[in-house]
Design a protein around this motif. Sequence first.
Motif, PDB file in Angstrom:
ATOM      1  N   THR A  70       0.850  -1.189   0.000  1.00  0.00           N
ATOM      2  CA  THR A  70       0.000   0.000   0.000  1.00  0.00           C
ATOM      3  C   THR A  70       0.884   1.237   0.000  1.00  0.00           C
ATOM      4  N   CYS A 109      -2.268   1.567 -13.549  1.00  0.00           N
ATOM      5  CA  CYS A 109      -3.605   1.868 -13.044  1.00  0.00           C
ATOM      6  C   CYS A 109      -4.619   1.608 -14.153  1.00  0.00           C
ATOM      7  N   PHE A 113     -10.397   2.366 -12.437  1.00  0.00           N
ATOM      8  CA  PHE A 113     -10.219   3.188 -11.237  1.00  0.00           C
ATOM      9  C   PHE A 113     -10.069   4.650 -11.613  1.00  0.00           C
ATOM     10  N   VAL A 115      -8.184   7.601 -10.044  1.00  0.00           N
ATOM     11  CA  VAL A 115      -7.161   7.858  -9.028  1.00  0.00           C
ATOM     12  C   VAL A 115      -6.729   9.308  -9.090  1.00  0.00           C
ATOM     13  N   ASP A 119      -4.608   9.916  -2.883  1.00  0.00           N
ATOM     14  CA  ASP A 119      -5.364   8.707  -2.564  1.00  0.00           C
ATOM     15  C   ASP A 119      -4.424   7.614  -2.079  1.00  0.00           C
ATOM     16  N   VAL A 121      -3.622   3.702  -2.260  1.00  0.00           N
ATOM     17  CA  VAL A 121      -3.908   2.582  -3.150  1.00  0.00           C
ATOM     18  C   VAL A 121      -3.230   1.312  -2.640  1.00  0.00           C
ATOM     19  N   VAL A 137      -2.627  -1.767  -9.765  1.00  0.00           N
ATOM     20  CA  VAL A 137      -3.540  -1.256  -8.740  1.00  0.00           C
ATOM     21  C   VAL A 137      -4.707  -2.227  -8.576  1.00  0.00           C
ATOM     22  N   VAL A 140      -8.533   1.219  -4.469  1.00  0.00           N
ATOM     23  CA  VAL A 140      -8.290   2.644  -4.240  1.00  0.00           C
ATOM     24  C   VAL A 140      -9.128   3.095  -3.061  1.00  0.00           C
TER      25      VAL A 140
END
Length: 151
Positions: A70, A109, A113, A115, A119, A121, A137, A140
């Motif tokens: 993360t 990504c 999503f 993003v 944020d 992720v 990813v 999110v």
Amino acid sequence: MAEQIEKSFQKQPLFHNTKFASKKAGGKDRRWYKDVGLGFKTPKEAITGTYIDKKCPFTGEVSIRGRILTGKVVSAKMTRTIIIRREYLHYIPKYNRYEKRHKNLAAHCSPAFRVEVGDTVTVGQCRPLSKTVRFNVLRVSKSKAKGFVKF
């Protein structure tokens, strides 16, 4: 499949004996998707969307294996690629204290999503997708603080 933004024609490869999501009653426009496992849900946009992305873990040919990490999004300026920052503490035995350190990590990504910078992720390791991208990813979490925060 209306999302043709690349120079070559983009389409999902033909998969046999797998899950399909049918958008129309006739079932002509069938979309293939999969569950990546490890407790991560397939986003609705991946099931009902029209994007084509061969590097997407939900609709493409990429499998997630290895580490799950993360981090916070630092940059989202590249096409379908984000930079996340992972902060950690490093122990210095001489002074019996810790110092802050960080690593930047490039991740693919999927268009499923949305993003933004800030944020949080969750990314999963996959095969090398480019020179620097080895993660994808999976989830999110939107940042809670928008704007300035009082001291």
